[in-house]
Scaffold this motif. Structure first.
Motif, short mmCIF file in Angstrom:
data_model
loop_
_atom_site.label_atom_id
_atom_site.label_comp_id
_atom_site.label_asym_id
_atom_site.label_seq_id
_atom_site.Cartn_x
_atom_site.Cartn_y
_atom_site.Cartn_z
N PRO A 192 0.83 -1.20 0.00
CA PRO A 192 0.00 0.00 0.00
C PRO A 192 0.87 1.25 0.00
O PRO A 192 1.82 1.34 0.78
N ILE A 193 0.54 2.20 -0.87
CA ILE A 193 1.36 3.40 -0.99
C ILE A 193 0.49 4.56 -1.46
O ILE A 193 -0.37 4.39 -2.32
N TRP A 216 7.55 1.71 -11.56
CA TRP A 216 7.33 0.47 -10.81
C TRP A 216 8.35 -0.57 -11.24
O TRP A 216 8.57 -0.79 -12.44
N CYS A 217 8.98 -1.21 -10.29
CA CYS A 217 9.99 -2.25 -10.58
C CYS A 217 9.30 -3.50 -11.12
O CYS A 217 8.40 -4.04 -10.49
N LYS A 277 16.01 -2.49 -4.53
CA LYS A 277 16.07 -2.38 -3.07
C LYS A 277 15.15 -1.25 -2.59
O LYS A 277 15.11 -0.96 -1.40
N SER A 278 14.45 -0.60 -3.51
CA SER A 278 13.51 0.47 -3.17
C SER A 278 12.09 0.06 -3.58
O SER A 278 11.36 0.85 -4.14
N GLN A 279 11.73 -1.19 -3.32
CA GLN A 279 10.40 -1.69 -3.71
C GLN A 279 9.29 -0.83 -3.11
O GLN A 279 9.43 -0.35 -2.00
N PRO A 280 8.20 -0.65 -3.87
CA PRO A 280 7.89 -1.33 -5.13
C PRO A 280 8.43 -0.59 -6.36
O PRO A 280 8.11 -0.96 -7.48
N LEU A 320 0.10 -1.51 -4.81
CA LEU A 320 0.96 -1.90 -5.92
C LEU A 320 1.38 -3.35 -5.74
O LEU A 320 1.62 -3.82 -4.62
N CYS A 321 1.50 -4.04 -6.87
CA CYS A 321 1.95 -5.43 -6.85
C CYS A 321 3.39 -5.49 -6.38
O CYS A 321 4.24 -4.74 -6.85
N ASN A 322 3.67 -6.38 -5.45
CA ASN A 322 5.04 -6.55 -4.98
C ASN A 322 5.52 -7.98 -5.16
O ASN A 322 6.63 -8.32 -4.79
N CYS A 323 4.64 -8.84 -5.73
CA CYS A 323 5.10 -10.19 -6.08
C CYS A 323 5.58 -10.22 -7.53
O CYS A 323 6.23 -11.17 -7.95
#
Ligand code: FES
Length: 94
Positions: A10-11, A21-22, A28-31, A67-70
């Protein structure tokens, strides 16, 4: 990209900004992207055609987004629930 986490991120995002978006899953700054996608093999930066590039996006409203983080979503960069799959849940031990 590589599975980074087994839950959404959540952001709060603002319409006046542009985000990256990565997609590769190693930032190292996800997402968000930190440029690590150019060093996926841990050696010299891949300058010409890196395998992954960040997804540049904006939003229409100032609010909290998930945001998707998987990195497996079918609705990039937003979470679509794919992280609930057994494959994603077991790939990340937390
Ligand atoms: Fe992952 Fe840039 S660091 S796309």
């Amino acid at each position: 990209g590589r599975i980074y986490d087994n839950k959404a991120f959540p952001i709060h995002l603002e319409p006046s900004k542009t985000y990256k978006w990565c997609t590769c899953g190693i930032s190292k700054s996800q997402p968000m992207c930190d440029g690590s996608h150019t060093r996926l093999d841990g050696t010299e930066p891949i300058k010409k055609r890196p395998l992954y590039r960040p997804l540049v996006f904006t939003v229409n409203k100032a609010e909290t987004y998930h945001l998707c983080n998987c990195k497996q979503t079918n609705n990039k960069p937003f979470c679509d629930g794919t992280h609930r799959n057994t494959e994603v849940q077991t790939a990340v031990s937390s």
